[in-house]
Design an enzyme around this catalytic site. Structure first.
Site, PDB file in Angstrom:
ATOM      1  N   MET A 270       6.583  -1.132  15.245  1.00 60.07           N
ATOM      2  CA  MET A 270       5.905  -1.687  16.419  1.00 60.07           C
ATOM      3  C   MET A 270       4.617  -2.382  16.033  1.00 60.07           C
ATOM      4  SD  MET A 270       7.817  -0.594  18.941  1.00 60.07           S
ATOM      5  CE  MET A 270       6.806  -0.658  20.423  1.00 60.07           C
ATOM      6  N   ASN A 293       0.585  12.725   8.749  1.00 62.62           N
ATOM      7  CA  ASN A 293      -0.524  11.803   8.497  1.00 62.62           C
ATOM      8  C   ASN A 293      -1.864  12.526   8.359  1.00 62.62           C
ATOM      9  OD1 ASN A 293      -1.546  12.413  11.035  1.00 62.62           O
ATOM     10  ND2 ASN A 293      -0.514  10.695  12.023  1.00 62.62           N
ATOM     11  N   CYS A 355       3.716   5.126   1.494  1.00 67.41           N
ATOM     12  CA  CYS A 355       3.582   5.726   2.819  1.00 67.41           C
ATOM     13  C   CYS A 355       3.252   4.561   3.744  1.00 67.41           C
ATOM     14  CB  CYS A 355       2.519   6.818   2.817  1.00 67.41           C
ATOM     15  SG  CYS A 355       0.978   6.378   1.996  1.00 67.41           S
ATOM     16  N   ASP A 360      -3.013   7.408   0.616  1.00 66.30           N
ATOM     17  CA  ASP A 360      -3.196   8.835   0.883  1.00 66.30           C
ATOM     18  C   ASP A 360      -2.019   9.667   0.376  1.00 66.30           C
ATOM     19  OD1 ASP A 360      -5.726   8.752   2.202  1.00 66.30           O
ATOM     20  OD2 ASP A 360      -4.737   7.807   3.894  1.00 66.30           O
TER      21      ASP A 360
END
EC number: 3.1.3.95
Lengths: 582, 742
Positions: A270, A293, A355, A360
């Site tokens: 999106m 996350n 990711c 991260d």
């Protein structure tokens, strides 16, 4: 006595002193409300680097000594009471909260402790420089030279016929959060790389992280492809991944590990992101690793702190621990790294790891997989190189995630991603107590110095920023400090097995809460004497005996040489030296 | 090969095969197999057998396994593979009595049958009719076996299933226990080594009183069990206690141990309750008075049945707890991994361990800090009293942290002390569920907590504790077979083949050579044990010479304890005020007993570490742990290849042997003569041939991983584990990254 060893805790010349209350047993006393032993009265000193509190009328002497960098938040608690007491709480990044109470100084010209704390604990918010820029301690070794990317890729045995080091990012034009030196397949031109960079989030293109010395299977890292809702494709990106696969003759397949849960990866479409479709990337298999996350991780650590500090509820300890999900996240990360390492080692396949932005979860996974695969990264210096490479040069956003010197404690960009990685490493050292050259104290030191802002190592968000701020020029590297007293950080049990792959067990039954880090402020949880002490003594004993034997042997050799008589005794039984790194 | 009682096992060609996998075809094409029989122990008799039986390999979901023959003897259920087993011969840690495919009958916990995909617990009624296609055996040592019965002849399958079910599950008489058939010829070593004090003679007790400077009275009047059959043959009571016969064998304060200050720990069953309440109270008063007279007229009493869980609670909790480790397949494992911590907590087992340790610390505080006599009581005085008194002694007396000391303690408090092993362990599969309870295991669990927290203080290793916990269910030893000293003596006399002349002698469990060769016994010792420094030896001389080991840290590395040693005379303290404390609950708040001993623990924690002094456990939530070695050793999913404590062990052994070698070289140097000293240092014998420890798994020395391929174990169903439902999960990583990049 550990703190005494660290030069960082001694007041250095550059440290400006702001002494407020030095008087004891007067009304101006500061009281530290210790959650374990109750209120303690003593003197509180704040400098531009740290805070210390001493209480000398107790047995044993009670003290607190912490760098201001560790403070995440300083707040007044309640209004001043009728007696003029001010009370304030300090929330720390290292799993503790402190509370002080003292009388409002009558001399209003003096700055209050609160004001000084607010000023020096958050220099970035006050347009001041971090203490690392003032710290001028000189160490025999320069830690900024620990990592040389070219030497590291050479050590890995990079095959020149398949991979090349490109200069396309020399001035950080291709990607400002990537290092200058990047390794890509030889068949891809710099122009193609530029096209790829517009297709990958933040320009973080797929580049080599590690290559298997035998099978040539590669670990490649990237950020998500900008597929979007319309399923955008980029033929250069497809070509690049094909080239990565072709560079490894052992396998005609490749795995793309997307660290996110598939739902989140899909939701990213999106916003223009997404994941590789298997139509576009022939022979590539996409695997989601279901790691959450940064916000979920931050929340998990917050809950963990609630459970362990200050009081532990014994009878509900286990269910409370479970409710934080902290160990489950650790399990997922380790499991992800294990799958990557398995594909590379057992499957001889190359892998791409990403990711969303690739700074991260990606470094968590790649660096853990690398530790499993390459014993070099289990040495003290190898681990430093790993951090410099996978975390620092590839732009883990330390400044944002830790919030160095920033008073905005609610910043949603803060997250304990690096702590989580160190926790995973610790879990591995538990499972393989003889496979790591470094000890637990090394890991704790890294975490403590991450927050302290004494060293420049973990400052800024990227290599480019660190160069721009001239961090290596103006600050000391943590590795200068560490490598100047290596013996502190050595695991006495270390046995060096070259080319020994470690596959940890990720079942939660074998994961433990890192009590000596998370609950170290609780005096009851402190071991009286670490067992490591015994190992050290044993090693010392051996070294001493070894020395005496050598002396005697030398002496005997001299004697036989001079007297030419037949040798008495037959003490030639050689002592096979075991590799111990002490 | 000798095969006693083997019936109809000659023609075991499979005639009933439900489906055939490629391997099986290969297997069947092989020439007729040579009949294999187990190597029977002396006195072991084969009951029945069946072939071919498929034994599933536990670490495999694909229902594959090995074919072989399943036997049932009067000692065990055993499976012999048709393939050559190479594992058994190379084992460093081999049990001489039973191997990895043997299940001693007593060790069988539950049997499940799979009927048409449904798993049912086998009880008496189910045995009669059908036999299941698959038989699952859960063992008390937490092994899980799965046998497929469908490949063998119907009648054989039925016979073996019924045979096993009958011998493992039916209530039986003590006479049928294998120990009474076992006729192992005593090896020279088996001649009673008087290392472990058995406390079966008055001398043992006198010696023990002397060692601890106790001032009590030895009772020999129960030699022929005239006082009571529930009391030990010999026991020690406060010297102030008068008339022995008025107690109906109950309510004696029995001496356990004396503190160096003079105060002592006593345990007692509750006095008999008669019609008149006054009698009970009078008994109690006499008891407490006698105890108080022992030292400074002080006494504290505690009724353990009021403050600790009942034996039924303990049994229930353990039943829940052990289920988490009886894993039948990988899927089950990963499913149970998800709610691991809350499952653990809900079983309550760790909490029971904490409560017991907590209670022991409270008693220790009374003895050590307040120098008060302590009397612990309980209905029978042989369950939780044993747990608490043993733990107290381990915490206070370093002698009990040596291997021999520990074994003597088990003899003193448990075996001679009349713990009802037979009933509690349910060795005879009695239907009466009330009296079963893993009390002794609970004690070992508590000891394990101490060992893992203060490893250098213990001469024995956790492997020793694990083996000991297994040995309880090996029906060869007399140690755990009886309910009391009287029971032991009467049965032994009756069962002796030469009745009256000499009683039957079964080996005690302490004769470890029955199970393990000396090399394997090395695993019982903790290489990090810090040996006692010399100057306290004078005190130790009192008891029998014990096996001295050189294998420990050089004593110079540890400072001699500066504070006074144990068992020191304190004559001056008699001047202290006389006091009586009679509190049923001696500690104030019943809500959090932990809080009361908190200060005691903390002040101990601040003292310099002394492995030969007082030892206290940390009881905070994270400190009480699961005994991983015992519970996880058979689960392949948690085996750490090349890791675990074995890695530390190897390294330490290596270091110690080097230190010893160097010392030896130095000695040769010093004696400057050409002596061909071939006395290899002691340590050399202890050094284990681990081969490349890099390949051993964390379950060593128990399960040997067949996972030779060295593949990692990838968990399944991870997502189920973590349903983060809050909005954070769907949030963008970068709070500031809504910048459109499309």
């Amino acid at each position: 006595t550990r703190s005494d060893r660290s030069s960082g805790t001694r007041v250095s010349d550059t440290e400006l002193r702001y002494v407020f209350i030095v008087c004891v047993s007067t009304a101006k006393d500061v009281t530290y409300i210790c959650p374990f032993i109750g209120p303690v009265r003593g003197s509180l000193t704040v400098t531009n680097y740290r805070l210390f509190f001493r209480c000398t009328d107790r047995e044993p002497v009670f003290g607190l000594d912490l760098p201001l960098g560790v403070l995440s938040r300083v707040e007044k608690i309640g209004a001043a009471t009728s007696r003029g007491d001010v009370s304030y709480g300090l929330v720390c990044k290292d799993m503790r909260n402190l509370r002080f109470v003292h009388k409002e100084p009558e001399d209003s010209l003096k700055k209050s402790v609160f004001e000084v704390l607010m000023k020096f604990a958050f220099p970035v918010s006050n347009n001041m420089s971090l203490f690392a820029f003032e710290y001028k301690q000189v160490f025999p070794e320069n830690g900024w030279r620990v990592y040389d990317p070219l030497a590291e890729y050479k050590r890995q045995g990079l095959a020149k016929e398949s991979w090349r080091i490109t200069k396309v990012n020399d001035h950080y034009e291709l990607c400002d959060s990537y290092p200058a030196a990047l390794v890509v397949p030889v068949t891809i031109t710099d122009e193609e790389l530029r096209r790829v960079s517009s297709f990958r989030a933040k320009g973080r293109i797929p580049v080599l992280s590690w290559i298997h010395p035998e099978s040539q299977a590669a670990v490649v890292r990237a950020s998500q492809p900008m597929v979007g809702q319309n399923g955008r494709r980029c033929k250069e990106d497809e070509k690049l991944l094909q080239a990565i696969m072709d560079a490894n003759a052992q396998s005609h397949k490749m795995f793309i590990f997307d660290a996110r849960p598939s739902v989140n990866a899909a939701a990213n479409k999106m916003k223009g992101g997404g994941y590789e479709s298997e139509d576009a990337y022939q022979n590539a298999e996409l695997v989601f690793l279901d790691i959450h996350n940064i916000h979920v991780m931050r929340e998990s650590l917050r809950k963990l702190k609630e459970v362990v500090y200050p009081k532990i509820e014994d009878s509900h300890w286990l269910s409370n621990l479970e409710s934080t999900h902290w160990l489950e996240h650790i399990k997922l990360i380790l499991a992800g790294a294990l799958r990557i390492a398995d594909k590379v080692e057992s499957g001889k396949t190359s892998v791409v790891v990403h990711c969303s932005d690739g700074w991260d979860r990606t470094p968590q996974l790649t660096s853990l997989a690398l530790i499993m695969l390459d014993s070099h990264y289990r040495t003290i210096r190898g681990f430093q190189i790993l951090l410099e490479k996978e975390w620092l040069s590839f732009g883990h956003r330390f400044q944002q995630r830790v919030g160095h010197g920033d008073k905005n404690h609610t910043d949603a960009d803060r997250s304990p991603i690096f702590l989580q990685f160190i926790d995973c490493v610790w879990q591995m050292t538990r499972q393989f107590p003889a496979a790591f050259e470094f000890n637990e104290y090394f890991l704790i030191t890294i975490l403590d110095q991450l927050y302290s802002c004494l060293f420049g190592t973990f400052l800024c968000n990227s290599e480019q920023q660190r160069l721009k701020e001239e961090v290596p020029k103006h600050t000391v590297s943590l590795w200068s400090f560490v490598n100047s007293q290596l013996e502190e950080f050595v695991n006495p049990l270390y046995v060096h097995y070259p080319s020994h792959v470690l596959f940890p067990t990720v079942g939660i039954r074998h994961l433990q809460l890192w009590v000596t880090y998370y609950i170290r402020w609780n005096p009851r949880m402190r071991p009286q004497e670490p067992v490591h002490q015994c190992y050290k003594e044993l090693l010392a004993k051996r070294a001493e005996l070894q020395k005496r034997v050598e002396e005697l042997q030398r002496e005997a050799a001299n004697r036989t040489a001079s007297s030419s008589s037949e040798r008495a005794g037959s003490p030639t039984r050689s002592i096979t030296p075991v590799q111990t790194y002490v | 090969m000798l095969s006693l009682g083997s019936v109809g096992a000659k023609s075991t060609k499979p005639s009933f095969v439900s489906y055939v996998t490629p391997e099986e075809i290969k297997l069947e094409k092989e020439p007729p197999k040579i009949e294999k029989h187990p190597d029977l122990l002396p006195g072991e008799v084969e009951f029945c057998c069946a072939n071919p039986i498929l034994k599933y390999t536990q670490d495999d979901l694909s229902q594959r396994g090995i074919f072989g023959t399943l036997f049932c003897t009067n000692f065990r259920v055993t499976f012999i593979s048709d393939e050559k087993s190479q594992e058994e011969t190379t084992k460093t840690f081999k049990n001489k009595l039973y191997g990895e495919n043997d299940i001693p009958l007593m060790c069988v916990d539950h049997i499940y049958g799979v009927y048409d995909e449904k798993k049912k617990l086998i009880t008496g009624g189910l045995v009669k009719n059908k036999y299941p296609s698959k038989m699952i055996i859960h063992c008390k040592d937490l092994r899980v076996f799965q046998f497929c019965l469908t490949f063998t002849k119907e009648e054989d399958a039925k016979k073996i299933f019924q045979g096993i079910a009958h011998h493992c599950l039916e209530e039986k008489s003590l006479k049928c226990v294998f120990a009474f058939s076992y006729s192992g010829t005593p090896s020279p070593e088996m001649q009673r080594k008087r290392e472990t004090i058995l406390f079966d003679s008055p001398e043992d007790w006198t010696q023990e009183m002397k060692r601890t400077r106790a001032n009590c009275r030895l009772v020999t009047e129960n030699e022929n069990f005239e006082l009571s059959q529930r009391l030990p043959k010999y026991f020690v009571i406060p010297s102030a206690l008068g008339d022995l016969f008025s107690y109906q064998g109950k309510g004696f304060p029995i001496w356990c141990w004396s503190h160096h200050s003079g105060c002592a720990l006593f345990k007692a069953s509750l006095p008999p309750v008669t019609q008149e309440d006054g009698d009970f109270q009078k008994h109690l008063d006499i008891m407490i008075n006698a105890v108080a007279h022992n030292y400074l007229y002080s006494a504290k009493t505690e009724d353990l049945s009021e403050s600790l869980p009942t034996i039924q609670d303990i049994q229930q909790s353990y039943n829940k707890f052990k289920q988490f480790f009886l894993i039948e397949n990988s899927t089950d494992f990963w499913l149970s991994d998800v709610k691991w911590f809350s499952s653990l907590e809900s079983s309550g087992w760790l909490d029971i361990i904490r409560q017991c340790l907590q209670k022991a610390v409270e008693v220790v505080e009374c003895l050590e800090k307040d120098n008060t006599n302590v009397l612990i009581t309980e209905e029978e005085g042989t369950d939780l009293c044993c747990v608490i008194s043993s733990l107290v002694q381990i915490m206070l007396d370093p002698y009990y942290r040596t291997l021999m000391g520990f074994q003597s303690l088990v003899q003193k408090e448990w075996v001679a002390g009349c713990h009802a092993f037979l009933d509690r362990c349910n060795h005879l599969h009695q239907k009466d569920k009330e009296c079963h309870s893993p009390i002794f295991l609970l004690f070992l669990e508590c000891v394990w907590q101490l060992v893992q927290q203060h490893s250098p203080a213990f001469q024995f290793s956790e492997t020793y504790l694990t083996v000991l916990s297994d040995s309880v269910d090996v029906p060869v030893f007399s140690t755990f077979l009886f309910n009391s000293a009287h029971h032991r003596e009467s049965v032994m006399k009756a069962e002796s083949p030469l009745a009256q002349s000499s009683p039957l002698s079964c080996p005690t469990v302490w004769d470890w050579s029955v199970q393990f060769d000396s090399k394997a016994q090395n695993f019982f010792f903790n290489p990090l044990y810090s040996e006692k420094v010399k100057h306290e030896k004078a005190v130790r001389k009192a008891h029998k010479p014990k096996h001295q080991r050189q294998l420990s840290l050089p004593s110079t590395a540890f400072k001699p304890p500066s504070k006074k040693g144990f068992f020191k005379d304190e004559t001056d303290s008699l001047k202290k005020m006389l006091r009586v404390k009679r509190l049923s609950r001696w500690m104030g708040s019943p809500d959090s007993p932990a809080a009361t001993t908190r200060g005691f623990y903390e002040s101990w924690q601040q003292r310099p570490l002394d492995y030969h002094g007082l030892l206290l456990p940390c009881l905070d939530g994270p400190a009480v742990r699961v005994w991983m070695q015992r519970y996880l050793r058979w689960i392949p999913e948690v085996h750490i290849m090349g890791g675990g404590s074995v890695a530390v062990m190897t390294k330490l052994m290596e270091l110690l042997s080097q230190v010893q070698d160097l010392k030896c070289v130095l000695e040769q140097r010093d004696s400057s003569q050409a002596v061909k000293l071939d006395h290899r240092p002691y340590i050399q014998h202890r050094l284990l041939s681990f081969g490349s420890s890099g390949r051993l798994s964390s379950s060593f020395p128990f399960a040997y991983s067949r996972n030779r391929s060295f593949k990692p174990i990838i968990p399944t169903g991870l997502m189920q584990s973590l349903m983060v439902s809050d909005s954070l999960a769907s949030q963008e990583d970068e709070a500031s990254s809504f910048v459109s990049l499309v």
